[in-house]
Design an enzyme around this catalytic site. Sequence first.
Site, PDB file in Angstrom:
ATOM      1  CB  CYS A 392      -0.801  -0.068   1.336  1.00 51.50           C
ATOM      2  SG  CYS A 392      -0.027   0.176   2.842  1.00 51.50           S
ATOM      3  CB  ALA A 393       0.585   4.841   0.830  1.00 48.79           C
TER       4      ALA A 393
END
Length: 452
Positions: A392-393
């Site tokens: 994810c980020a």
Amino acid sequence: MSRPVPALALPLTDGRIHWLRSIGWLVLLGPFFFLSYGYANSMAAARGVTDALFFEWERAIPFVPWSIVPYWSIDLLYGLSFLCCRSAQAVDRQAYRLLAAQCVSVACFLLFPLRFAFERPAADGLPGTLFTLLAGFDQPYNQAPSLHISLLVIIWACFARAVPGRWRGVVHVWALAIGLSVLTTYQHHFIDVPTGAAVGLLCLWLWPERGPSPLAGWRRRASRGRLRLAFAYLAGAALLAAAALAVGGVALWLAWPALALALVAFCYAGPGAAGFQKDATGHSIAARCLLAPYMLGAWLNSRAWTRRQPRPDAVCDGVWVGRMPDAAAMRAGGFAALFDLSAELPAPRGPWRYATLPWLDLVAPESSALIAAARGIEAERRAANGPLLVCCALGYSRSAAAVAAWLLLSGRAADVDQAVAMVARARPRVVLGDDLRAALAGCAAQTGSADD
């Protein structure tokens, strides 16, 4: 001998249905264009509008008489764009985009009337004839946003999708010629171009080529957490917009990140991750352009938070967890597959397998989403010929929760606490709060009842 079937009794093919549908829309859109556009022009003339918005450097833009040819060509391309549509839905969505662009632009012309400030030089020959025809229904009003540019963006995207690759360059060159012509024909000032492009992209975003419209997300009520984040993003958008208007000049570009934050607020309040329009092929062109300032900020934020831990961490049986990688990190880690849970960041492309299940940042996924992620991770792990990176980020929350769900559902962890502990042991800075633990517990309960 069989009797011939009367022509009227022949069933309509899909192609003929699309033709008739396209003609029906053009019969509606054509008169509406001229009536609404002409009405806005006449209202501005009646008011004696003298306000203009331009930069001094625009006086150096040359008047190019022959550029009236590409300028006029958009009228032909407007109708031909419906030939690029291959289904009834595609025809309708193209019509919705064109209609919405017209409505938004005319509303702006009426609410914020402007006029073109420079005197247009005389032209002769064919360009002169075309300028005379243009003056028959157009006046130096209806400036920002440029409806010409809004329609160009919509039509350009339609042709770019439909034409074969070898002709796509021709489409891009001619579209750029049309875009420049609004300046070189002395029809518009510069500020009209980005504002017109924003309206066109917004219409493409509202009625995308694939998937449902973001407007469909309003059928479901957002959680309080999502609404709080929506209000925060909306407040940021309002501050940037106020700064753009107060300072003016170059600061007007702050309207772009303001629009991006407003759309992010819209996504959190309504359609959720679907509003980012990200699938296995990446983000839609409209989402990439409209949300570019937000995406850049999200990428910089991810790098700042993970600067001390840029590398992913191995969890179990070839499954790794980490931040959104770049192509170099994928190659350096020898990863055979990437499972992406970020809605806001673009993923690197390469020879590895790729799958995505976009989730909103700072929002705990529902148990059903965790189950889908766990099954997706297992499917990619089995299909990949090598390690799988779940990202994810930052690699601290969404991806960690998905891997924990996979550990739980695959039997590698006996309960939620053990699943969380296994992920935390591999990546100590993971953040799995009470809401994520509750979703994981619901995930285990749902799969347990299904097995029973």
